[in-house]
Design an enzyme around this catalytic site. Structure first.
Site, PDB file in Angstrom:
ATOM      1  N   HIS A 110       0.840  -1.202   0.000  1.00  0.00           N
ATOM      2  CA  HIS A 110       0.000   0.000   0.000  1.00  0.00           C
ATOM      3  C   HIS A 110       0.873   1.249   0.000  1.00  0.00           C
ATOM      4  O   HIS A 110       0.615   2.212  -0.734  1.00  0.00           O
ATOM      5  CB  HIS A 110      -0.888   0.032   1.249  1.00  0.00           C
ATOM      6  CG  HIS A 110      -1.680  -1.222   1.454  1.00  0.00           C
ATOM      7  ND1 HIS A 110      -2.163  -1.596   2.683  1.00  0.00           N
ATOM      8  CD2 HIS A 110      -2.078  -2.178   0.589  1.00  0.00           C
ATOM      9  CE1 HIS A 110      -2.824  -2.737   2.565  1.00  0.00           C
ATOM     10  NE2 HIS A 110      -2.789  -3.113   1.307  1.00  0.00           N
ATOM     11  N   CYS A 114       2.484  -1.348 -19.693  1.00  0.00           N
ATOM     12  CA  CYS A 114       2.343  -0.567 -18.474  1.00  0.00           C
ATOM     13  C   CYS A 114       3.195  -1.199 -17.383  1.00  0.00           C
ATOM     14  O   CYS A 114       3.146  -2.405 -17.163  1.00  0.00           O
ATOM     15  CB  CYS A 114       0.871  -0.551 -18.050  1.00  0.00           C
ATOM     16  SG  CYS A 114       0.587   0.192 -16.444  1.00  0.00           S
TER      17      CYS A 114
END
Length: 747
Positions: A364, A677
């Site tokens: 995170h 990506c």
């Protein structure tokens, strides 16, 4: 416990406190302490060994051994009984030292052969600082009370050492928290920054180790524990209402906070002369030692819970910590063991950099750091122990290095690096409105990755043509409960507004693996990166997927909408996810909501299996985006969270480029638009080679667009492809060196 022993223990601690309070240099204090301990315990010898470096102990003071040996006698970690205590972190108590495993006779100290030996670690919250030893000629084992008394004295010495009470000659007596230290971690987010340390959870400093009034200290402790229990119970009540999957963790907190054994042991420590704070810290250290030795992985994992609870109690007792309202220093660099996304977002863009002891490249914190374009170094072990608030710090996110309290020569070289990067960025800024057109005439479309509203202004500043990846999971990660459909629709609408007509590819919820929602029960999976995550979780939880798709449709409100599904491994997963979207469109239409004027439905190719999918997949998909980070780790079977293997395999390996070539060919056969990506898209050399293999759209972090465009505009992609093909035909494992040599000839 007999009253006599309690009285003797308190007497020794008071004498120790008075000795530490006396004026004098560090060496003089240590000499007085060894004399005091030998006299109190009626032993011929008392010695203090402290670490001079991570592997070497230095004799720093002694009563009973040759004074000439002080600062000269040294032991390696694990060497002799003293080294054994230091290595294991547990006492050695024997009445026949010469017969003990690992015994080493040290004639340089002038010692006789002492039969009895008691050595205890000088440690603070798991950090070993040295060893305290007493010896006697009489062959006897020391009693439990004597062992306890010496352990308490060692704990006081550890705290005083940390506070700089023994600064003096000898490398082991160097001033703590003052010398330069370099930490070698891992890159979580590239970039370099200079600033001052801000500890997310500052170390609680205990200055009053000894107390004269046990009753008053017990009362202070009980009052603080009661406040702690109330706060834990409040958290548990809130979790019961909104956060049910967190209950198990909070119940562990409650179990510790309400433990009668924990309370009893701390009160016994106070009875022996410790202050309430010292009693908490002693029990914390003792429990850490017990849990670290446990063979049960679950119990070892409870260390963090215990530390967090003990630190909360210490902050209540001392009034220290974030609750004091201290302000961030100038140019703050956040230093923490770990941190959640919501807490990190609270700091916002005020941070210059982030350094974590734990974390991962896909955590995170790393996701938010990339979104905020803040340099991040992870796995900087022990930095929270070494750093103090306000310390000068240099963070090299490119190399994964952190320099704490750096020497001026290191700081000057680092500033030169930052200045060079700033000058390069100025040069890249001049290219902002120019196309990424190679000398051969081929134009590469450069897009940016995003995940927060705060990212969107970079669309203008970086020159990105659109958002190739908008990570939608961040809005789920920073909340304590599932966000409402209306909240998501409003957010996605603001994203489209900020894009001002540019294409935004919304990736549906990519959670699981290391991205576990606060309100989602963690899955006990042996290999979570290859487990129940992303599209697999979405298909198994159709209600969540349907809610997010409806929010995206409402956000478009008549504008074009681009949706891509993550971690698709086979055709059926894509068709099922696409059907969910089609049904959501039907439902929204029947409800009277304005549908998107155009819709693109694509998939992220992150598993090698999808490169070999049936032709029908490529015909059905409106576009395909290669997720380079995951695709590379699964192609090479190299976990990107594992520092031992993640750098072992090169993106420019001919086998991986061969896979890219196949994907380009298959998309070309069906006319399916293809993009790349990932981190490699933002590295100029890798971006050049990916473009040379046939990719015409790349998506990367905004700061990488300038460097990538700068290189692409100076090369001929056809020539680059010839260099790559020649290296492959020559049997090279990687084309990197051949491409670098060619670029050198190009100037």
């Amino acid at each position: 416990m007999p009253e006599r022993t309690e009285t003797e223990s308190r007497k020794l601690l008071r004498r120790l406190r008075d000795t530490l309070a006396e004026a004098g240099a560090g060496q003089e204090r240590l000499d007085r302490i060894t004399h005091l301990i030998a006299d109190s315990m009626r032993t011929e010898v008392c010695s203090i060994y402290l670490f001079r470096d991570a592997d070497t102990l230095e004799l720093c003071a002694t009563e009973g051994l040759n004074p000439e040996a002080v600062h000269k006698t040294r032991l390696r970690l694990g060497e002799g009984l003293v080294g054994r205590v230091a290595r294991t972190g547990t006492p050695v108590n024997t009445g026949n030292a010469p017969q003990e495993r690992g015994f080493r006779f040290m004639p340089e100290t002038g010692e006789e052969v002492f039969s009895s030996f008691l050595g205890v670690p000088i440690q603070r919250l798991g950090e070993s600082l040295g060893v305290l030893v007493v010896q006697s000629k009489e062959a006897r084992q020391f009693s439990d009370d004597e062992v306890y008394g010496l352990e308490v004295v060692a704990m006081v010495l550890a705290e005083m050492t940390e506070l700089g009470a023994f600064i003096g000659e000898g490398e082991a007596l160097a001033a703590p928290h003052q010398h330069p230290v370099m930490f070698r971690g891992a890159t979580g987010q590239e970039g370099a920054a200079e600033g001052n340390v801000w500890l997310h959870e500052p170390r609680v400093v205990v200055t009053n180790m000894v107390a004269d009034d046990p009753k008053a200290e017990v009362e202070r402790l009980r009052s603080a524990v009661e406040r702690l229990r109330v706060s834990v119970d409040d958290m548990l009540s809130r979790a019961a209402a909104t956060d049910k999957d967190q209950i198990e963790i909070l119940q562990t907190y409650r179990m510790f906070a309400h433990s009668r054994g924990w309370m009893r042991r701390m009160e016994e420590d106070i009875g022996r002369g410790l202050s309430a704070e010292a009693a908490v810290e002693k029990e914390q250290s003792a429990a850490r030692a017990r849990l670290q030795q446990s063979a049960d992985a679950y119990l070892r994992d409870r260390l963090h819970d215990l530390d967090d609870l003990s630190n909360r109690l210490l902050r209540i007792l001392t009034g220290q910590g974030r609750e004091t309202g201290a302000e961030l220093p100038a140019s703050p660099v956040l230093v923490a063991r770990n941190i959640g996304p919501a807490e990190l977002l609270d700091y916002g863009r005020s941070l210059k950099a982030i350094v974590l002891e734990e974390g991962s490249v896909g955590s995170h914190a790393a996701i938010v750091a990339r979104a905020l374009a803040i340099p991040l170094v992870i796995h900087a072990e022990r930095i929270t122990t070494e750093a103090l608030n306000g310390d000068h710090i240099l963070v090299d996110g490119d190399q994964g290095f952190v320099h704490l309290r750096p020497e001026e020569s290191v700081a000057n070289a680092f500033r030169d690096k930052i200045a060079m990067q700033a000058k390069a960025q100025e040069r890249y800024a001049s290219l902002r409105n120019l196309p990424a057109q190679a000398r051969c005439g081929t134009t590469i479309s450069l897009h940016m990755n995003a995940g927060l509203m705060a990212d969107l202004p970079s669309l203008e500043g970086s020159g990105a043509e659109g958002v190739g990846l908008f990570r939608t999971e961040l809005q789920f990660l920073i909340r304590n409960q599932v966000p409402k459909r209306g909240e998501l629709a409003a957010l996605y609408a603001r994203v489209l507004d900020a894009a001002k007509g540019r294409r935004v590819a919304f990736r549906t919820l990519d959670i699981g693996s290391d991205k576990v929602l606060p309100y989602m029960k963690p899955q006990d999976e042996p290999n979570p990166a290859m487990g129940w995550r992303a599209i697999r979780l979405g298909l198994d939880k159709p209600g969540v997927m349907r809610m997010q798709l409806q929010a995206l449709i409402r956000a478009a409100n008549g504008r074009p909408l681009t949706v891509m599904f993550p971690f698709v491994a086979q055709l059926e997963e894509y068709t099922q996810a696409r059907d969910h979207l089609m049904r959501a469109l039907d439902t929204e239409g029947r409800l009277g909501h304005t549908l998107p004027s155009k819709i693109e439905v694509g998939a992220m190719l992150e598993t090698p299996s999808l490169a070999f999918a049936p032709r029908k997949f490529f015909e059905l998909a409106d576009f395909v985006s290669i997720g380079g980070n995951d695709l590379k780790q699964f192609f090479f079977a190299a976990d990107r969270e594992n520092e031992r293997v993640r750098r072992r395999y090169d993106t420019l390996n001919v086998s991986f480029l061969g896979l890219i070539e196949q994907i380009v060919r298959r998309c070309g056969e069906t006319g399916t638009p293809l993009s790349f990506c990932g981190e490699d898209a933002g590295r100029p050399i890798e971006a050049l080679c990916i473009a040379a293999m046939g990719l015409r759209t790349l998506s990367m972090r905004p700061a990488s667009i300038g460097p990538v465009k700068h290189l692409l505009r100076r090369v001929d992609l056809g020539e680059a492809r010839s260099v790559i093909d020649a290296a492959r035909e020559a049997g090279a494992q990687s084309v990197r060196s051949a491409v670098m040599d060619w670029l050198t000839t190009q100037g």
